[in-house]
Design a protein around this motif. Structure first.
Motif, PDB file in Angstrom:
ATOM      1  N   LEU A   2      67.777  36.393  31.467  1.00  0.00           N
ATOM      2  CA  LEU A   2      67.100  37.010  30.329  1.00  0.00           C
ATOM      3  C   LEU A   2      65.695  37.417  30.757  1.00  0.00           C
ATOM      4  O   LEU A   2      64.899  36.577  31.166  1.00  0.00           O
ATOM      5  N   ALA A  45      68.886  46.591  30.880  1.00  0.00           N
ATOM      6  CA  ALA A  45      70.206  46.385  30.288  1.00  0.00           C
ATOM      7  C   ALA A  45      71.257  47.270  30.958  1.00  0.00           C
ATOM      8  O   ALA A  45      72.397  46.848  31.147  1.00  0.00           O
ATOM      9  N   TRP A  50      70.232  40.877  30.291  1.00  0.00           N
ATOM     10  CA  TRP A  50      69.829  40.671  28.906  1.00  0.00           C
ATOM     11  C   TRP A  50      68.322  40.810  28.842  1.00  0.00           C
ATOM     12  O   TRP A  50      67.614  40.348  29.735  1.00  0.00           O
ATOM     13  N   GLU A  52      64.830  40.567  26.138  1.00  0.00           N
ATOM     14  CA  GLU A  52      64.215  40.244  24.857  1.00  0.00           C
ATOM     15  C   GLU A  52      62.913  41.025  24.746  1.00  0.00           C
ATOM     16  O   GLU A  52      62.076  40.966  25.642  1.00  0.00           O
ATOM     17  N   LEU A  67      66.895  41.722  20.854  1.00  0.00           N
ATOM     18  CA  LEU A  67      67.666  41.384  22.043  1.00  0.00           C
ATOM     19  C   LEU A  67      68.486  42.598  22.443  1.00  0.00           C
ATOM     20  O   LEU A  67      69.164  43.203  21.605  1.00  0.00           O
ATOM     21  N   CYS A  68      68.397  42.967  23.708  1.00  0.00           N
ATOM     22  CA  CYS A  68      69.159  44.090  24.248  1.00  0.00           C
ATOM     23  C   CYS A  68      70.228  43.527  25.173  1.00  0.00           C
ATOM     24  O   CYS A  68      69.900  42.970  26.224  1.00  0.00           O
ATOM     25  N   PRO A  69      71.499  43.648  24.798  1.00  0.00           N
ATOM     26  CA  PRO A  69      72.565  43.135  25.664  1.00  0.00           C
ATOM     27  C   PRO A  69      72.787  44.053  26.859  1.00  0.00           C
ATOM     28  O   PRO A  69      72.424  45.228  26.820  1.00  0.00           O
ATOM     29  N   PRO A  70      73.392  43.519  27.902  1.00  0.00           N
ATOM     30  CA  PRO A  70      73.705  44.368  29.050  1.00  0.00           C
ATOM     31  C   PRO A  70      74.678  45.466  28.657  1.00  0.00           C
ATOM     32  O   PRO A  70      75.512  45.282  27.769  1.00  0.00           O
TER      33      PRO A  70
END
Length: 87
Positions: A2, A45, A50, A52, A67-70
């Motif tokens: 992260l 991402a 991940w 933040e 939060l940005c997910p992959p």
């Protein structure tokens, strides 16, 4: 892993900090700082991390957190084999 991207007020403007930057980025406007934070997060991402994003206001309180997910791997569609398989 992260990664963190922090947008916070600074003398004369706004600052973007991250573990992936060599030093802080300075901006005159909060909007410019947030745009930069989103570009950094999207690049990380897109490479499987991940991220933040935290935005704080002048009194030090957190205004928002994202939060940005992959990015999911892009799959290629299967080639149709035809009615009876390959010709």
């Amino acid at each position: 892993m992260l990664y963190s991207v922090l947008v916070s007020p600074a003398a004369g403007g706004w600052m973007v900090e991250s573990d992936v930057l060599e030093g802080p980025l300075m901006f005159r406007s909060g909007g410019g700082a947030e745009d930069s934070a989103w570009r950094i997060a999207r690049a990380l991402a897109d490479n499987g991390a991940w991220v933040e994003i935290r935005v704080t206001v002048r009194d030090g309180h957190r205004m928002s957190r994202f939060l940005c997910p992959p990015e999911a791997p892009r799959l290629q569609p299967a080639e149709p084999a035809g009615l009876y398989g390959a010709a």
